[in-house]
Design a protein around this motif. Structure first.
Motif, PDB file in Angstrom:
ATOM      1  N   LYS A   1       5.573   0.260  -4.479  1.00  0.00           N
ATOM      2  CA  LYS A   1       6.343   0.659  -3.303  1.00  0.00           C
ATOM      3  C   LYS A   1       7.376   1.700  -3.713  1.00  0.00           C
ATOM      4  O   LYS A   1       7.766   1.758  -4.884  1.00  0.00           O
ATOM      5  CB  LYS A   1       7.065  -0.566  -2.721  1.00  0.00           C
ATOM      6  CG  LYS A   1       6.157  -1.735  -2.408  1.00  0.00           C
ATOM      7  CD  LYS A   1       6.973  -2.945  -1.965  1.00  0.00           C
ATOM      8  CE  LYS A   1       6.093  -4.143  -1.693  1.00  0.00           C
ATOM      9  NZ  LYS A   1       6.885  -5.325  -1.273  1.00  0.00           N
ATOM     10  N   PRO A   2       7.861   2.495  -2.768  1.00  0.00           N
ATOM     11  CA  PRO A   2       8.901   3.478  -3.117  1.00  0.00           C
ATOM     12  C   PRO A   2      10.113   2.833  -3.788  1.00  0.00           C
ATOM     13  O   PRO A   2      10.725   3.452  -4.666  1.00  0.00           O
ATOM     14  CB  PRO A   2       9.266   4.085  -1.760  1.00  0.00           C
ATOM     15  CG  PRO A   2       8.000   3.985  -0.971  1.00  0.00           C
ATOM     16  CD  PRO A   2       7.385   2.671  -1.381  1.00  0.00           C
TER      17      PRO A   2
ATOM     18  N   ALA B   1       2.514   5.393  -3.052  1.00  0.00           N
ATOM     19  CA  ALA B   1       2.708   4.018  -2.607  1.00  0.00           C
ATOM     20  C   ALA B   1       1.359   3.349  -2.390  1.00  0.00           C
ATOM     21  O   ALA B   1       0.426   3.955  -1.842  1.00  0.00           O
ATOM     22  CB  ALA B   1       3.523   4.000  -1.312  1.00  0.00           C
TER      23      ALA B   1
ATOM     24  N   SER C   1       6.136   8.070  -1.029  1.00  0.00           N
ATOM     25  CA  SER C   1       5.718   7.383   0.203  1.00  0.00           C
ATOM     26  C   SER C   1       4.703   8.198   0.976  1.00  0.00           C
ATOM     27  O   SER C   1       4.435   9.340   0.661  1.00  0.00           O
ATOM     28  CB  SER C   1       6.939   7.099   1.074  1.00  0.00           C
ATOM     29  OG  SER C   1       7.626   8.297   1.342  1.00  0.00           O
TER      30      SER C   1
END
Length: 118
Positions: free
Chosen positions: A87-88, A14, A118
């Motif tokens: 982002k995840p 991330a 993450s």
């Protein structure tokens, strides 16, 4: 025969970056829109963004605007998706699509997996 071949997927942390490529062949794409879609497990395929081959106008979904950038290399017949600040929730199979209408591809690539940890 139209062929779209994606590459560049993989595992990224991330906040990191990744660049996907879509190599197109089999016809002249100058009048086409080249799109990126993605599909996460259990979800519908969604439009990420696209670029008009002629003129280079780009369009982005709200979720990725400001983080992702689409570009093209005419000489290589290749379209790119630069993914920054991932982002995840960006985890998905990413597909390249080509068609006369933006966001409505007639042709699809096989997809490339992007996993954001993450």
């Amino acid at each position: 025969q139209v062929q779209l071949v994606e590459s560049g997927g993989g595992l990224v942390q991330a906040g990191g970056s990744l660049r996907l490529s879509c190599a197109a062949s089999g016809r002249t794409f100058s009048s086409y829109a080249m799109n990126w879609f993605r599909q996460a497990p259990g979800k519908e395929r969604e439009f990420v963004g696209g670029i008009r081959w002629s003129g280079g106008t780009t369009y982005y979904a709200g979720k990725v605007k400001g983080r992702f950038t689409i570009s093209r290399d005419n000489a290589k017949n290749t379209v790119y998706l630069q993914m920054n600040s991932v982002k995840p929730e960006d985890t998905a199979v990413y597909y390249c699509g080509a068609g006369a209408t933006m966001a409505r591809p007639d042709y699809w690539g096989q997809g490339t997996q992007v996993t954001v940890s993450s």
